[in-house]
Design a protein around this motif. Structure first.
Motif, PDB file in Angstrom:
ATOM      1  N   CYS A   1      69.901  51.814  48.081  1.00 12.49           N
ATOM      2  CA  CYS A   1      69.500  50.410  48.049  1.00 12.49           C
ATOM      3  C   CYS A   1      68.300  50.296  47.110  1.00 12.49           C
ATOM      4  CB  CYS A   1      69.116  49.923  49.455  1.00 12.49           C
ATOM      5  SG  CYS A   1      68.283  48.324  49.442  1.00 12.49           S
TER       6      CYS A   1
ATOM      7  N   CYS B   1      72.910  48.092  53.379  1.00 13.09           N
ATOM      8  CA  CYS B   1      71.582  48.504  53.834  1.00 13.09           C
ATOM      9  C   CYS B   1      71.237  47.689  55.076  1.00 13.09           C
ATOM     10  CB  CYS B   1      70.561  48.245  52.724  1.00 13.09           C
ATOM     11  SG  CYS B   1      68.867  48.425  53.274  1.00 13.09           S
TER      12      CYS B   1
ATOM     13  N   HIS C   1      65.172  49.673  49.311  1.00 11.38           N
ATOM     14  CA  HIS C   1      64.819  50.539  50.443  1.00 11.38           C
ATOM     15  C   HIS C   1      65.147  52.011  50.266  1.00 11.38           C
ATOM     16  CE1 HIS C   1      64.986  46.402  52.103  1.00 11.38           C
ATOM     17  NE2 HIS C   1      63.812  46.805  52.539  1.00 11.38           N
TER      18      HIS C   1
HETATM   19 ZN   LIG Z   1      67.806  47.399  51.497  1.00 10.76          ZN
END
Ligand SMILES: [Zn+2]
Length: 325
Positions: free
Chosen positions: A262, A235, A265
């Motif tokens: 992720c 990420c 995220h």
């Molecule tokens: Zn991330």
């Protein structure tokens, strides 16, 4: 550091497609550049005509576009002399700025043709002012945009004709100087005509909404796709390894795609394009981007298409291909 805003005019084979020299399809016939100091203030200009050696006769399109005459060309200096003078003029600490992404490729190709490539070690970090204009000022976000459009946007006077190298460089320099430095700073480009040779040279770029990785060379696509650094989907926001949801597969446009996740995220799309070197070797350009659920669904759909096709093929009784599952 200084900025060298540069523009080239080039000539090509006047006898049509397929008649050119493959090692030099476009021959530089004019170099124009503006030097700006670190505050983007005008320092001085450089302008030289080059006497062509490969395409000595001016292509009618070049003549019409630039207004350069055959007499001017015949009176020009040879490329190697002009180029060395130009590099000396650039100095030791500078960054190129260009309108579009083709000028530096042709520069390096011309330098390679004359065995002068040692003078400009790459990959080259530079500002593509056309791209900056598109991102920062063009609400239409067109893929390409004429220099004159940007000149009109900023309301600069148009006293000099377009398509002469030093004039185009000067217009580009004015546009570059009028932009918000803080916003453009992170939007630099990297030209990888001189692609990374070793693992230590590999390029990792982090932008605001995606990251880019340019690998060293491999003999084959298979070898590249088996490489750990090529396969990884870190990420780009937090740097942690994102777990694969859909492993790398060969999808549309000869690109590989994958889907990863992720924990912090969210969904991540990986895309790999292969680039060929002049010696038929392979290197990889990988982009990692955060995406929405809808975009993720498109990846899954593409993967399904690939699997369905493979199943269909097998059903027809054709022999399995090596490497198939
Ligand atoms: Zn991330």
């Amino acid at each position: 550091m200084e900025y060298i805003v540069v523009d080239f005019e080039w000539n090509q084979s006047p006898y049509g497609k397929g008649t050119g020299n493959k090692r030099l399809p476009f021959e530089i016939i004019e170099i124009g550049a503006i030097k700006l100091d670190e505050n983007r203030q005008y320092v001085e200009s450089f302008s030289e005509i080059i006497r062509p050696r490969v395409y000595k006769k001016l292509h009618h399109m070049t003549r019409e576009l630039t207004g350069i005459t055959q007499e001017e060309l015949d009176g020009g200096e040879q490329f190697s002399h002009v180029l060395v003078d130009f590099m000396l003029w650039c100095g030791d600490d500078f960054m190129f700025c260009t309108w579009g992404n083709t000028d530096l490729i042709e520069l390096q190709r011309n330098m390679k043709y004359y065995h002068l490539d040692d003078l400009l070690p790459g990959p080259l970090k530079y500002y593509n002012v056309q791209k900056l204009f598109r991102i920062l000022h063009d609400p239409m976000e067109r893929r390409s945009c004429a220099l004159e459009t940007a000149v009109d946007y900023f309301g600069f006077e148009k006293n000099d004709s377009f398509h002469r190298a030093v004039n185009d460089a000067e217009y580009t320099a004015k546009i570059f100087a009028a932009m918000d430095m803080e916003r453009l700073q992170r939007l630099y480009s990297v030209d990888y005509y001189q692609n990374p040779q070793t693992k230590a040279d590999e390029i990792h770029l982090d932008y605001d909404n995606y990251s880019k990785y340019i690998s060293r060379e491999f003999d084959t696509k298979e070898e590249a796709m088996a490489d750990k650094e090529v396969r990884t989907t870190r990420c780009y926001v937090c740097g942690r390894a994102a777990v694969k949801k859909v492993h790398w597969f060969l999808g549309r446009n000869k690109c590989y795609y994958c889907l990863a996740y992720c924990k912090t995220h969210g969904l991540i799309r990986g895309k790999i394009r292969f680039k060929k070197t002049d010696d038929d070797r392979i290197f990889v350009v990988k982009t990692i981007r955060l995406i929405s659920e809808e975009e993720a669904a498109l990846i899954r759909e593409m993967k399904k298409e690939v699997v369905d096709k493979r199943r269909e093929k097998r059903h027809k009784g054709s022999a399995p291909e090596p490497g198939d599952e």
